[in-house]
Design a protein around this motif. Structure first.
Motif, short mmCIF file in Angstrom:
data_model
loop_
_atom_site.label_atom_id
_atom_site.label_comp_id
_atom_site.label_asym_id
_atom_site.label_seq_id
_atom_site.Cartn_x
_atom_site.Cartn_y
_atom_site.Cartn_z
N LEU A 380 -16.43 -6.83 -47.83
CA LEU A 380 -15.67 -5.89 -48.64
C LEU A 380 -15.61 -6.41 -50.06
O LEU A 380 -15.51 -7.62 -50.29
N ALA A 381 -15.68 -5.50 -51.02
CA ALA A 381 -15.48 -5.84 -52.43
C ALA A 381 -14.20 -5.17 -52.90
O ALA A 381 -13.99 -3.97 -52.65
N VAL A 382 -13.34 -5.93 -53.54
CA VAL A 382 -12.05 -5.42 -53.97
C VAL A 382 -11.87 -5.67 -55.46
O VAL A 382 -12.51 -6.55 -56.04
N TYR A 383 -10.98 -4.89 -56.07
CA TYR A 383 -10.68 -5.09 -57.48
C TYR A 383 -9.22 -4.72 -57.74
O TYR A 383 -8.60 -3.98 -56.97
N LEU A 384 -8.70 -5.25 -58.82
CA LEU A 384 -7.36 -4.89 -59.26
C LEU A 384 -7.44 -3.68 -60.18
O LEU A 384 -8.20 -3.71 -61.16
N PRO A 385 -6.72 -2.62 -59.90
CA PRO A 385 -6.75 -1.45 -60.80
C PRO A 385 -6.29 -1.85 -62.20
O PRO A 385 -5.31 -2.59 -62.37
#
Length: 451
Positions: A380-385
């Protein structure tokens, strides 16, 4: 040019400019029955020949030269610069013989000393032998030529130091091995101070390593080791009771030393126990900043479990063996919002599993971010909005925000470290030698890094 020549005079270098390839030296000659020092000029050809013969032309270096005196101007010219230890008749023979001897030293360095520098138990003896080899090359092989000496010191020897830094300096057990840690601090200090011809960048890197070794091994050289009391023992158990094993942090090729140290401090402060380190890609330059490690990390390395991996494949294999998911922190490009949404999801409730699985969170390099290889292997790739004009964060800042978000999404991760792991780490921390600067002013004598 009419000139008067004097041969085999003692001289010492006043200064030499390698960019302009000329310099001056002081030459002792007899004038009118009195021995005086005169200033003599030497040019590009003389300088190159001298360096080929092993002279460094550093300020104050002793040498022999021939002296020409221009009759028209009275200016002195130094020619045939050579070491005082060898005459011109034997220079060619010595150069060939000593070049072969240097190759023998290099072979011993690569086959015997370098592997031993990578072992914590064998390091003390290997460090002594390493310095002996450098001393031998520097003191007895000048006639081999400056280029050959620089190749031995700056390439072969520094490669051995880099191997040591990757394997031994970052070994989690270093802080608990008093003999190796004390030897390491003294050894790195000697490498920094010695006259061996390290390049300026290499000498700066050695200084960074020396500071890190002093920090990991218990503080500065002049600090007095304090006895760890029962108050500290109680604090150890309270801190480890809040640690998590659900999350680990992976640093993939982070090259800025200040960022590395701040990330380690952040991980320790929020309750992460393990940090995995993946070196930069081949050819990438490590940036040793002028920010002192002690100010950036406060010695957090001593309280963490650091593990090193050679490449992305080893990280993925370890995640599989430990039943972890591999999560990549990914900053979506602003120019391709549709593609980015397909690649990464925001790290918010509803977009990620609940409760969170055991995972390894990867932080990428400054500027480039996560490598394509790791992104392909990530579950999974995640980011902070982001809600401002800025669409990226410093990697150390992003680390703190991501970890806090993980604990907010999964509060049950706090304190999930098994009791047997806590006891093992507590036993190691009880043997940690703390410097006076780490001890607070309260009655318990708690290191600030644990508060």
């Amino acid at each position: 040019m009419e000139a008067e020549e004097r041969e085999r005079l003692q001289a010492r270098v006043k200064w030499y400019d390698p960019r302009r390839a000329y310099g001056f030296c002081y030459v002792s000659i007899e004038l009118d029955g009195v021995v005086k020092e005169v200033e003599a000029f030497f040019g590009r050809e003389e300088a190159q020949a001298a360096r080929d013969c092993g002279l460094s032309l550093s300020r104050g270096e002793d040498l022999l030269c021939d002296l020409l005196t221009e009759r028209s101007s009275g200016r002195f010219l130094a020619t045939q610069l050579r070491s005082r230890s060898a005459g011109s008749e034997e220079t060619v023979y010595d150069s060939d013989r000593l070049q072969e001897s240097l190759r023998s030293l290099a072979d011993e360095l690569e086959t015997e000393v370098m592997p031993a520098l990578s072992s914590l138990d064998r390091f003390p003896a290997a460090a002594d032998r390493f310095c002996e080899l450098l001393d031998t090359a520097w003191n007895e092989h000048s006639a081999a030529g400056r280029a050959q000496l620089e190749a031995f010191v700056q390439q072969k020897c520094f490669k051995a130091v880099q191997v040591f830094a990757r394997q031994t300096l970052m070994c989690p057990d270093l802080a608990f091995n008093r003999i190796a840690s004390e030897k390491m601090s003294a050894w790195l200090g000697r490498l920094v101070a010695a006259s061996w011809c390290w390049s300026p960048h290499q000498r700066q890197t050695l200084q960074e390593m020396s500071e890190l070794a002093q920090l990991v091994c218990g503080g500065r050289k002049d600090s007095r080791v304090d006895e760890v009391d029962s108050g500290f023992h109680r604090r150890i158990h309270r801190v480890l009771h809040e640690r998590t094993v659900r999350f680990v942090v992976v640093l993939e090729g982070v090259r800025n030393s200040a960022n590395q140290q701040m990330i380690l401090r952040t991980c320790e402060a929020v309750g992460i126990q393990e940090v995995w380190l993946v070196p930069p890609r081949s050819g990438a330059k490590y940036r040793a900043t002028m920010v002192r490690s002690r100010h950036a990390s406060r010695g957090a390395e001593r309280f963490l479990t650091l593990r090193r991996f050679a490449n992305v494949e080893e990280v993925a294999a370890c995640c599989k063996a430990e039943a972890r998911e591999l999560w990549a922190s990914y900053c979506p490009p602003r120019t391709e919002p549709t593609d980015a949404a397909e690649v990464a999801v925001p790290l918010v409730r509803g977009s990620v599993p609940s409760p969170l699985p055991r995972l390894a969170l990867v932080l990428g390099t400054e500027g480039d971010g996560i490598s394509p290889e790791l992104l392909r292997k990530a579950n999974l790739a995640v980011y902070l909005p982001m809600h401002g004009f800025m669409q990226s964060l410093n990697v150390a800042v992003a680390c703190g925000m991501l970890l806090q978000r993980l604990f907010d999404l999964c509060p049950e991760a706090r304190g999930d470290m098994p009791s047997q792991v806590q006891e093992h780490l507590a036993g190691m921390l009880r043997g940690l030698h703390l410097a006076r600067d780490d001890v607070g002013d309260d009655d318990e004598g708690i290191p600030e890094g644990l508060i």
